[in-house]
Design an enzyme around this catalytic site. Structure first.
Site, mmCIF file in Angstrom:
data_model
loop_
_atom_site.group_PDB
_atom_site.id
_atom_site.type_symbol
_atom_site.label_atom_id
_atom_site.label_comp_id
_atom_site.label_asym_id
_atom_site.label_seq_id
_atom_site.Cartn_x
_atom_site.Cartn_y
_atom_site.Cartn_z
ATOM 1 N N HIS A 55 31.960 36.938 -5.261
ATOM 2 C CA HIS A 55 31.876 36.097 -4.067
ATOM 3 C C HIS A 55 30.428 35.768 -3.765
ATOM 4 C CE1 HIS A 55 36.123 37.470 -2.854
ATOM 5 N NE2 HIS A 55 36.144 36.310 -3.476
ATOM 6 N N GLU A 58 39.472 30.827 -7.894
ATOM 7 C CA GLU A 58 40.121 31.927 -8.632
ATOM 8 C C GLU A 58 39.745 31.890 -10.109
ATOM 9 O OE1 GLU A 58 41.205 34.365 -7.107
ATOM 10 O OE2 GLU A 58 41.571 33.512 -5.131
HETATM 11 ZN ZN LIG Z 1 37.619 35.355 -4.413
#
Ligand SMILES: [Zn+2]
Ligand SMILES: [Zn+2]
Length: 182
Positions: free
Chosen positions: A138, A129
């Site tokens: 990602h 995070e």
């Molecule tokens: Zn993520």
């Protein structure tokens, strides 16, 4: 620039402290532990017995003063969700992120307590995070901490380290120009 860890609601101080060294290692920045803030009542969904992650994140960013472009990671035991999803392990905004410890404990899956497994998961989710707040998206690398995980098995598969593509971006992406991400 430093990273501040903020307990949201009651969190065992040892479970905050255990994140400090791994996060300093991952981001090469000082990690400090801030004051606890309450769980925001506005984020609570009584019917689901969960907290809305986006509302909690907004409350966190309004609650914590950060010097310069410091980053903030909120840590809570509350179970978090995002509309349209049953739950989320965490969420990130531009400079603030939060993680929930709720689904990281083996007993949640009817397994015995395991401090090492719990710590591994918490570090992975914290690095992931916070990685978003440094502008990382990602990653497709199955071992990279920035790989998306939607199940605890996926969290357990990846390590707490950035891949060789993501790692340099942690230092290139300090502007943090992202909308909220899971
Ligand atoms: Zn993520
Ligand atoms: Zn990566």
């Amino acid at each position: 620039m430093s990273i501040t860890l903020v307990p949201i609601g009651k969190v065992d101080p040892a479970e905050i402290r255990m994140l400090k060294d791994p996060l300093e290692g991952a981001f090469s920045r000082a990690v400090v532990i801030g004051e606890e803030i309450p769980l925001p009542a506005a984020a609570r969904n009584a019917a689901r017995n969960q907290y809305d992650a986006e509302t909690a994140l907004e409350f966190l960013s309004l609650s914590v003063e950060t010097a310069g472009d410091g980053r903030v990671l909120g840590v809570t035991n509350a179970d978090l969700y995002f509309p349209g999803m049953n739950f989320v392990f965490g969420m990130a905004g531009r400079r603030c992120a939060l993680i929930s410890l709720h689904r990281l404990r083996p007993p949640f899956y009817s397994l015995p307590e395991d401090a090492a497994v719990f710590r591994h998961r918490a570090v992975v989710e914290a690095v992931h995070e916070l990685g978003h707040t440094f502008g990382l998206a990602h990653c497709k690398d199955p071992w990279c901490v920035m790989r998306f995980s939607n199940t605890i098995a996926e969290t357990d598969r990846k390590g707490p380290a950035f891949c060789t593509v993501c790692r340099p971006r942690v230092f290139a992406g300090e502007g943090g120009q992202r909308r909220p991400a899971g």
